[in-house]
Design an enzyme around this catalytic site. Sequence first.
Site, PDB file in Angstrom:
ATOM      1  CE  LYS A   9       0.011  -2.703  -0.773  1.00 38.13           C
ATOM      2  NZ  LYS A   9      -0.296  -1.558   0.112  1.00 38.13           N
ATOM      3  CE1 TYR A  49      -5.353  -3.196   0.764  1.00 36.36           C
ATOM      4  CE2 TYR A  49      -5.579  -2.733  -1.403  1.00 36.36           C
ATOM      5  CZ  TYR A  49      -4.899  -2.805  -0.523  1.00 36.36           C
ATOM      6  OH  TYR A  49      -3.359  -3.131  -0.425  1.00 36.36           O
ATOM      7  CG  PHE A  57      -6.531   5.754   2.584  1.00 35.53           C
ATOM      8  CD1 PHE A  57      -6.370   4.442   2.129  1.00 35.53           C
ATOM      9  CD2 PHE A  57      -6.636   6.280   3.715  1.00 35.53           C
ATOM     10  CE1 PHE A  57      -6.691   3.428   3.196  1.00 35.53           C
ATOM     11  CE2 PHE A  57      -6.618   5.211   4.871  1.00 35.53           C
ATOM     12  CZ  PHE A  57      -6.413   3.674   4.382  1.00 35.53           C
ATOM     13  CB  THR A  91       0.839   0.463   7.497  1.00 43.48           C
ATOM     14  OG1 THR A  91       0.473  -0.793   8.106  1.00 43.48           O
ATOM     15  CG2 THR A  91       0.377   0.961   6.309  1.00 43.48           C
ATOM     16  NE  ARG A 102       3.925  -2.543   3.688  1.00 47.10           N
ATOM     17  CZ  ARG A 102       2.993  -2.738   4.574  1.00 47.10           C
ATOM     18  NH1 ARG A 102       2.990  -2.578   5.804  1.00 47.10           N
ATOM     19  NH2 ARG A 102       1.813  -2.989   3.783  1.00 47.10           N
ATOM     20  CG  ASN A 112       2.543  -0.022   1.695  1.00 47.49           C
ATOM     21  OD1 ASN A 112       1.882  -0.651   0.789  1.00 47.49           O
ATOM     22  ND2 ASN A 112       1.974   0.144   2.876  1.00 47.49           N
ATOM     23  CG  HIS A 115      -2.109  -7.186   1.247  1.00 45.63           C
ATOM     24  ND1 HIS A 115      -2.892  -6.367   2.036  1.00 45.63           N
ATOM     25  CD2 HIS A 115      -2.671  -8.267   1.482  1.00 45.63           C
ATOM     26  CE1 HIS A 115      -3.770  -7.186   2.709  1.00 45.63           C
ATOM     27  NE2 HIS A 115      -3.559  -8.288   2.309  1.00 45.63           N
ATOM     28  CD  GLU A 126      -6.480 -10.297   3.052  1.00 47.06           C
ATOM     29  OE1 GLU A 126      -5.130 -10.793   2.874  1.00 47.06           O
ATOM     30  OE2 GLU A 126      -6.818  -9.300   3.538  1.00 47.06           O
TER      31      GLU A 126
HETATM   32  P1  IDP Z   1      -1.303  -2.919   5.784  1.00 46.93           P
HETATM   33  O1  IDP Z   1      -0.962  -2.825   4.440  1.00 46.93           O
HETATM   34  O2  IDP Z   1      -0.068  -2.548   6.482  1.00 46.93           O
HETATM   35  O3  IDP Z   1      -2.300  -3.985   6.108  1.00 46.93           O
HETATM   36  P2  IDP Z   1      -3.667  -1.277   6.143  1.00 46.93           P
HETATM   37  O4  IDP Z   1      -4.110  -0.155   7.339  1.00 46.93           O
HETATM   38  O5  IDP Z   1      -4.546  -2.286   6.045  1.00 46.93           O
HETATM   39  O6  IDP Z   1      -2.138  -1.452   6.297  1.00 46.93           O
HETATM   40  O7  IDP Z   1      -3.995  -0.214   4.802  1.00 46.93           O
HETATM   41  C1  IDP Z   1      -3.927  -0.721   3.728  1.00 46.93           C
HETATM   42  C2  IDP Z   1      -3.058  -0.106   2.748  1.00 46.93           C
HETATM   43  O8  IDP Z   1      -3.673   1.384   2.612  1.00 46.93           O
HETATM   44  C3  IDP Z   1      -1.496   0.393   3.261  1.00 46.93           C
HETATM   45  O9  IDP Z   1      -0.786  -0.770   2.875  1.00 46.93           O
HETATM   46  C4  IDP Z   1      -1.100   1.712   2.533  1.00 46.93           C
HETATM   47  O10 IDP Z   1      -0.844   1.250   1.217  1.00 46.93           O
HETATM   48  C5  IDP Z   1      -2.642   2.323   2.339  1.00 46.93           C
HETATM   49  N1  IDP Z   1      -2.843   3.240   3.412  1.00 46.93           N
HETATM   50  C6  IDP Z   1      -3.138   2.691   4.732  1.00 46.93           C
HETATM   51  N2  IDP Z   1      -3.401   4.154   5.487  1.00 46.93           N
HETATM   52  C7  IDP Z   1      -3.153   5.173   4.639  1.00 46.93           C
HETATM   53  C8  IDP Z   1      -3.436   6.586   4.604  1.00 46.93           C
HETATM   54  O11 IDP Z   1      -3.512   7.087   5.630  1.00 46.93           O
HETATM   55  N3  IDP Z   1      -3.191   7.146   3.376  1.00 46.93           N
HETATM   56  C9  IDP Z   1      -2.916   6.741   2.109  1.00 46.93           C
HETATM   57  N4  IDP Z   1      -2.683   5.336   2.262  1.00 46.93           N
HETATM   58  C10 IDP Z   1      -2.900   4.490   3.252  1.00 46.93           C
HETATM   59 MG    MG Z   2      -4.192  -4.563   6.151  1.00 43.84          MG
END
Ligand code: IDP
Ligand code: MG
Length: 147
Positions: A9, A49, A57, A91, A102, A112, A115, A126
Site C-alpha cells: 500500500k 474493496y 471506513f 489486520t 504488519r 497497514n 494487502h 483480484e
Molecule cells: P485485510 O486487509 O487484513 O484483508 P479487511 O478486513 O479486508 O482486512 O479490510 C481491508 C482494509 O481496510 C484493511 O487492511 C484496513 O487497512 C482497512 N480497515 C479494515 N477495518 C478497518 C476499520 O475498522 N477502520 C479503518 N480501516 C479499516
Molecule cells: Mg481483506
Amino acid sequence: MERTFIMIKPDGVQRGLIGDIISRFENRGLKLVGAKFLQVPSQLAEDHYAEHRERPFFGELVTFITSSPVFAMVWEAPNAISIARSMMGKTNPVDSLPGTIRGDYGISLGMNIIHGSDSAESAAREIAMWFTQNELTMYEQTIGKWI
Ligand code: IDP
Ligand code: MG
C-alpha cells in the site's frame, strides 16, 4: 499450485519497504509471477474493496489507496494464499504478531502496509482485476519446475 494477489500500500511504498517485503516472500520460497508499480485509479480501488462498500471506513480506504503509488504483485506457491496471509499478520495491529510484516512495521489499522487475498475466490477475482493474462508468467514453463 496457488496464486495470490499482494499489494504494498502507499504507506509501505513511501516507507521504502518494497525491497524488504519482496525479500520476505522470496526467502520463504514463493515465486514472483507478476508485478507492477502504479497509482491506482479510483474505479479499480472501489472494485478491489467492493466487499467493504457499506463500511464506514470505505471512503477513507479508497482515498488512501489512490493517494500515491502502490506496488502490486502476484506470488505463486502451494497454499500461497494462507502462507502470505500468515506472513502479513492480522489486520488489527493489536493482534499482528512480531515477525509478521504488519507486526514488524505498523501500528495503524488503516495504514497497514500490505494487502493480500483472503481466499481462493478473492485471489482469482483480484488477480483478474489487476493483471492481464500476458502480464503474468507461467512459472513452470518459463523459469523452472516446482519441486
Ligand atoms: P485485510 O486487509 O487484513 O484483508 P479487511 O478486513 O479486508 O482486512 O479490510 C481491508 C482494509 O481496510 C484493511 O487492511 C484496513 O487497512 C482497512 N480497515 C479494515 N477495518 C478497518 C476499520 O475498522 N477502520 C479503518 N480501516 C479499516
Ligand atoms: Mg481483506
